[in-house]
Design an enzyme around this catalytic site. Structure first.
Site, PDB file in Angstrom:
ATOM      1  N   GLU A  92     -19.405  22.187 -14.980  1.00  0.00           N
ATOM      2  CA  GLU A  92     -19.798  21.005 -15.463  1.00  0.00           C
ATOM      3  C   GLU A  92     -18.808  19.852 -14.682  1.00  0.00           C
ATOM      4  O   GLU A  92     -19.239  18.649 -14.132  1.00  0.00           O
ATOM      5  CB  GLU A  92     -19.505  20.844 -16.925  1.00  0.00           C
ATOM      6  CG  GLU A  92     -20.708  21.867 -17.642  1.00  0.00           C
ATOM      7  CD  GLU A  92     -20.234  21.606 -19.127  1.00  0.00           C
ATOM      8  OE1 GLU A  92     -20.312  20.640 -20.005  1.00  0.00           O
ATOM      9  OE2 GLU A  92     -19.579  22.699 -19.592  1.00  0.00           O
TER      10      GLU A  92
ATOM     11  N   LYS B 165      -8.005   3.571   2.048  1.00  0.00           N
ATOM     12  CA  LYS B 165      -7.501   4.742   1.907  1.00  0.00           C
ATOM     13  C   LYS B 165      -7.509   5.520   0.588  1.00  0.00           C
ATOM     14  O   LYS B 165      -7.826   6.684   0.442  1.00  0.00           O
ATOM     15  CB  LYS B 165      -5.823   4.460   2.271  1.00  0.00           C
ATOM     16  CG  LYS B 165      -5.795   4.262   3.529  1.00  0.00           C
ATOM     17  CD  LYS B 165      -4.157   3.870   3.794  1.00  0.00           C
ATOM     18  CE  LYS B 165      -4.166   2.860   5.161  1.00  0.00           C
ATOM     19  NZ  LYS B 165      -4.915   1.852   5.006  1.00  0.00           N
TER      20      LYS B 165
ATOM     21  N   SER C  75       0.879  -1.021  -0.071  1.00  0.00           N
ATOM     22  CA  SER C  75      -0.007  -0.231  -0.004  1.00  0.00           C
ATOM     23  C   SER C  75       0.735   1.233  -0.069  1.00  0.00           C
ATOM     24  O   SER C  75       0.187   2.212   0.079  1.00  0.00           O
ATOM     25  CB  SER C  75      -0.917   0.040   1.299  1.00  0.00           C
ATOM     26  OG  SER C  75       0.012  -0.052   2.382  1.00  0.00           O
TER      27      SER C  75
ATOM     28  N   LYS D 105     -18.367  29.568 -29.184  1.00  0.00           N
ATOM     29  CA  LYS D 105     -18.495  28.888 -27.933  1.00  0.00           C
ATOM     30  C   LYS D 105     -17.753  29.376 -26.707  1.00  0.00           C
ATOM     31  O   LYS D 105     -16.589  29.544 -26.750  1.00  0.00           O
ATOM     32  CB  LYS D 105     -18.752  27.532 -27.805  1.00  0.00           C
ATOM     33  CG  LYS D 105     -19.828  27.093 -28.940  1.00  0.00           C
ATOM     34  CD  LYS D 105     -20.185  25.718 -28.546  1.00  0.00           C
ATOM     35  CE  LYS D 105     -20.800  25.601 -27.138  1.00  0.00           C
ATOM     36  NZ  LYS D 105     -21.040  23.975 -27.050  1.00  0.00           N
TER      37      LYS D 105
ATOM     38  N   TYR E  39      -8.921  -6.789  12.562  1.00  0.00           N
ATOM     39  CA  TYR E  39      -8.553  -6.238  11.526  1.00  0.00           C
ATOM     40  C   TYR E  39      -8.599  -7.221  10.466  1.00  0.00           C
ATOM     41  O   TYR E  39      -8.383  -8.370  10.626  1.00  0.00           O
ATOM     42  CB  TYR E  39      -6.859  -5.630  11.944  1.00  0.00           C
ATOM     43  CG  TYR E  39      -6.382  -5.395  10.488  1.00  0.00           C
ATOM     44  CD1 TYR E  39      -6.448  -3.944   9.969  1.00  0.00           C
ATOM     45  CD2 TYR E  39      -5.720  -6.384   9.916  1.00  0.00           C
ATOM     46  CE1 TYR E  39      -6.029  -3.728   9.020  1.00  0.00           C
ATOM     47  CE2 TYR E  39      -5.108  -5.568   8.826  1.00  0.00           C
ATOM     48  CZ  TYR E  39      -5.139  -4.577   8.414  1.00  0.00           C
ATOM     49  OH  TYR E  39      -4.661  -4.178   7.175  1.00  0.00           O
TER      50      TYR E  39
ATOM     51  N   ASN F 131      -1.812  -2.719  13.414  1.00  0.00           N
ATOM     52  CA  ASN F 131      -3.102  -2.490  13.391  1.00  0.00           C
ATOM     53  C   ASN F 131      -3.530  -1.066  14.018  1.00  0.00           C
ATOM     54  O   ASN F 131      -4.423  -0.338  13.571  1.00  0.00           O
ATOM     55  CB  ASN F 131      -3.736  -3.658  13.774  1.00  0.00           C
ATOM     56  CG  ASN F 131      -3.520  -5.043  13.078  1.00  0.00           C
ATOM     57  OD1 ASN F 131      -2.928  -4.915  11.913  1.00  0.00           O
ATOM     58  ND2 ASN F 131      -3.856  -6.073  13.698  1.00  0.00           N
TER      59      ASN F 131
ATOM     60  N   THR G 165     -40.206  26.541  -9.303  1.00  0.00           N
ATOM     61  CA  THR G 165     -40.320  25.094  -8.685  1.00  0.00           C
ATOM     62  C   THR G 165     -40.771  24.339  -9.875  1.00  0.00           C
ATOM     63  O   THR G 165     -41.175  25.027 -10.800  1.00  0.00           O
ATOM     64  CB  THR G 165     -41.658  25.223  -7.861  1.00  0.00           C
ATOM     65  OG1 THR G 165     -42.761  25.578  -8.609  1.00  0.00           O
ATOM     66  CG2 THR G 165     -41.404  26.139  -6.636  1.00  0.00           C
ATOM     67  N   HIS G 166     -40.314  23.290  -9.856  1.00  0.00           N
ATOM     68  CA  HIS G 166     -40.613  22.289 -11.244  1.00  0.00           C
ATOM     69  C   HIS G 166     -39.496  23.246 -12.499  1.00  0.00           C
ATOM     70  O   HIS G 166     -40.093  22.662 -13.557  1.00  0.00           O
ATOM     71  CB  HIS G 166     -41.824  22.143 -11.624  1.00  0.00           C
ATOM     72  CG  HIS G 166     -42.617  21.412 -10.526  1.00  0.00           C
ATOM     73  ND1 HIS G 166     -42.923  20.280 -10.373  1.00  0.00           N
ATOM     74  CD2 HIS G 166     -43.406  22.217  -9.440  1.00  0.00           C
ATOM     75  CE1 HIS G 166     -43.722  20.181  -9.164  1.00  0.00           C
ATOM     76  NE2 HIS G 166     -44.031  21.523  -8.626  1.00  0.00           N
TER      77      HIS G 166
ATOM     78  N   SER H 136     -14.391  26.222 -27.685  1.00  0.00           N
ATOM     79  CA  SER H 136     -14.738  24.970 -28.513  1.00  0.00           C
ATOM     80  C   SER H 136     -13.635  24.781 -29.393  1.00  0.00           C
ATOM     81  O   SER H 136     -13.225  25.818 -29.893  1.00  0.00           O
ATOM     82  CB  SER H 136     -15.977  24.791 -28.897  1.00  0.00           C
ATOM     83  OG  SER H 136     -16.181  23.978 -30.138  1.00  0.00           O
TER      84      SER H 136
HETATM   85  N1  ARG Z   1      -0.846  -1.478   5.348  1.00  0.00           N
HETATM   86  C1  ARG Z   1      -2.000  -2.135   6.029  1.00  0.00           C
HETATM   87  C2  ARG Z   1      -3.386  -1.395   5.977  1.00  0.00           C
HETATM   88  O1  ARG Z   1      -3.323  -0.487   5.306  1.00  0.00           O
HETATM   89  C3  ARG Z   1      -1.258  -1.569   7.510  1.00  0.00           C
HETATM   90  C4  ARG Z   1      -1.802  -2.615   8.578  1.00  0.00           C
HETATM   91  C5  ARG Z   1      -1.263  -3.961   8.492  1.00  0.00           C
HETATM   92  N2  ARG Z   1      -1.685  -4.865   9.390  1.00  0.00           N
HETATM   93  C6  ARG Z   1      -1.300  -6.194   9.140  1.00  0.00           C
HETATM   94  N3  ARG Z   1      -1.800  -6.946  10.167  1.00  0.00           N
HETATM   95  N4  ARG Z   1      -0.992  -6.835   8.128  1.00  0.00           N
HETATM   96  O2  ARG Z   1      -4.220  -1.803   6.625  1.00  0.00           O
END
Ligand code: ARG
Length: 460
Positions: free
Chosen positions: A289, A324, A22, A282, A316, A109, A154-155, A276
């Protein structure tokens, strides 16, 4: 060798590293990760879990790692999996085995839960500032256009005339609620997760309150299992951003319509419109938009994380690593949307004459004619029917209601009197609607003053 490599005899496959890692997106939380680690190490030292000397080495080295990252001297390697591992690995490279003490009484975690909370607090505050700027922009444009009268719809049919300021300020209220919603999210974000460990807490004599204080959290989380599996706050952030985006999108939709030749209520500044490639005449409202369009991906991010979470057992699970990218994308998208919306709106020219002209036709004062009768004791339902007949008459004879002579009015109902023309004049229709929250002059003044007060309260 991985930091967790002890029980493994073979290296990870390359494709696993790509899939599992990640770091490409969570490196964005490097500051929070380092701040969190420093606070954790200080707590470990205060509690006598590591030596003061060791803590000093760790803190110094973490500071250096931070500079390396900020100067672009740090190599992010997918093999290091995530930002937590990458920073810890670099720390150990710098200070040797003592660096390995940092992770005592901690798990990735609770560490990742901490980092995201801190990151969202930071970003949430920035979004609130931008939201405030937009509200400020709406308020001042409304002040400038207090006297401008436009059709209210309205509408999407002309309904009753309103002050343009009153129309704009409707959005002020939406963004004010969004601001309050964000404040509530910030409140729930304000719980410190570290100390939950992998899921069950720890046998070390840690001081979670100390870490919370160091990092500016109001309190610590209550249940370690919930702490490492909870992503409600990410969903809430996605939701509030979705709501802001929806409100922006509605305003942008109106602006797109107002820019058409058919409406011509507003004109976009050249700086915020585009041409455009084929049609030379234009001038397109691309900014409005695009803000409207970006609502799609923002909703997508909300639905994405809701779906990730729906089937997860405690505690977890790696699935939550998917929390993320979506929220980061929503944050970045809403920040630039708010920023550019404000500039586009500020530089947009209001065509007050066109707004006024569009009040003609459409019998926009019909309600006021009915109210006129009702105020003289005619039941409103009967008045409504009478005015319906007047409208038909005017339509057939291609007249505005105000063009009818008093005698004509009287043919429809004997209660019509001398003052009918004055009472149904457009100015009267707008400025006399002084029920609290209405478009009337006094009511609008109260609304504007309250808006200003709110802006002052939230500072800027
Ligand atoms: N990169 C992991 C996440 O975004 C971090 C936590 C990882 N924990 C684990 N037990 N592998 O969630």
């Amino acid at each position: 060798m991985k930091l967790w490599g002890g029980r493994f005899t073979e290296n990870s496959s390359k494709i696993l590293e790509e899939f599992n890692g990640s770091i490409n997106f969570d490196k964005r939380m490097y500051r929070e990760d380092i701040e969190g680690s420093i606070a954790h190490s200080r707590m470990l030292a205060v509690q006598g879990i590591i030596a003061g000397e060791e803590q000093k080495l760790i803190e110094e080295a973490l500071g250096e790692v931070k500079s390396e990252i900020e100067e672009g001297a740090f190599t992010f390697n997918i093999g290091d999996e995530d930002i937590h591992m990458a920073i810890e690995k670099r720390l150990i490279e710098k200070v040797g085995p003592v660096g390995g003490k940092l992770h005592t009484a901690r798990s990735r975690n609770d560490q990742v839960a901490l980092d995201i909370r801190m990151h969202l607090k930071r970003e949430g505050n920035l979004i609130m500032d931008l939201l405030r700027d937009v509200m400020e922009g709406i308020h001042s444009k409304s002040e400038e256009n207090k006297d401008v009268i436009m059709p209210g719809y309205t509408h999407l049919q002309r309904a009753q005339p309103v002050s343009a300021a009153h129309h704009f300020m409707a959005y002020f209220q939406m963004f004010k609620r969004d601001y309050e919603r964000m404040e509530q999210v910030m409140e729930r974000l304000d719980e410190m997760p570290l100390g939950a460990g992998a899921l069950a807490g720890t046998t070390y004599n840690i001081d979670r309150g100390f870490v919370a204080k160091e990092l500016g959290f109001k309190k610590v989380t209550e249940n370690s299992i919930d702490t490492v599996s909870d992503r409600d706050f990410i969903i809430e952030m996605n939701f509030v951003i979705s709501m802001i985006s929806m409100h922006l999108s509605r305003f942008c939709e109106e602006i797109v319509v107002w820019c058409t030749t058919e409406f011509s209520f507003v004109e976009m500044a050249d700086t915020y419109s585009t041409g455009s490639s084929i049609m030379p005449q234009k001038k397109n409202p691309d900014v409005a938009e695009l803000i409207r369009g970006k609502t799609g991906r923002i909703y997508g991010n909300l639905v994405g994380i809701m779906t990730v979470m729906k089937g997860l057992p405690l505690a977890y699970n790696k699935d939550t690593q998917e929390d993320k990218e979506g929220v980061f994308d929503s944050i970045d998208t809403i920040k630039i949307s708010l920023l550019i919306f404000k500039e586009m709106f500020e530089t947009m020219k209001i065509n007050r004459n066109k707004m006024y002209e569009n009040l003609e036709g459409g019998f926009i004062n019909a309600t006021d004619v009915a109210d006129y009768l009702a105020k003289r004791g005619v039941p409103f339902r009967e008045a409504h029917r009478v005015v319906g007949e007047i409208v038909v008459h005017c339509e057939i004879n291609k007249k505005k209601i105000s063009e009818l002579k008093l005698e004509k009015f009287k043919e429809f109902h004997s209660e019509f009197g001398e003052d009918i023309h004055k009472k149904i004049g457009l100015e009267n229709c707008v400025w006399e609607r002084n029920s609290y929250g209405g478009t009337g002059r006094e009511a609008l003044a109260v609304q504007m003053a309250n808006g200003k007060k709110y802006l002052n309260i939230i500072g800027g």
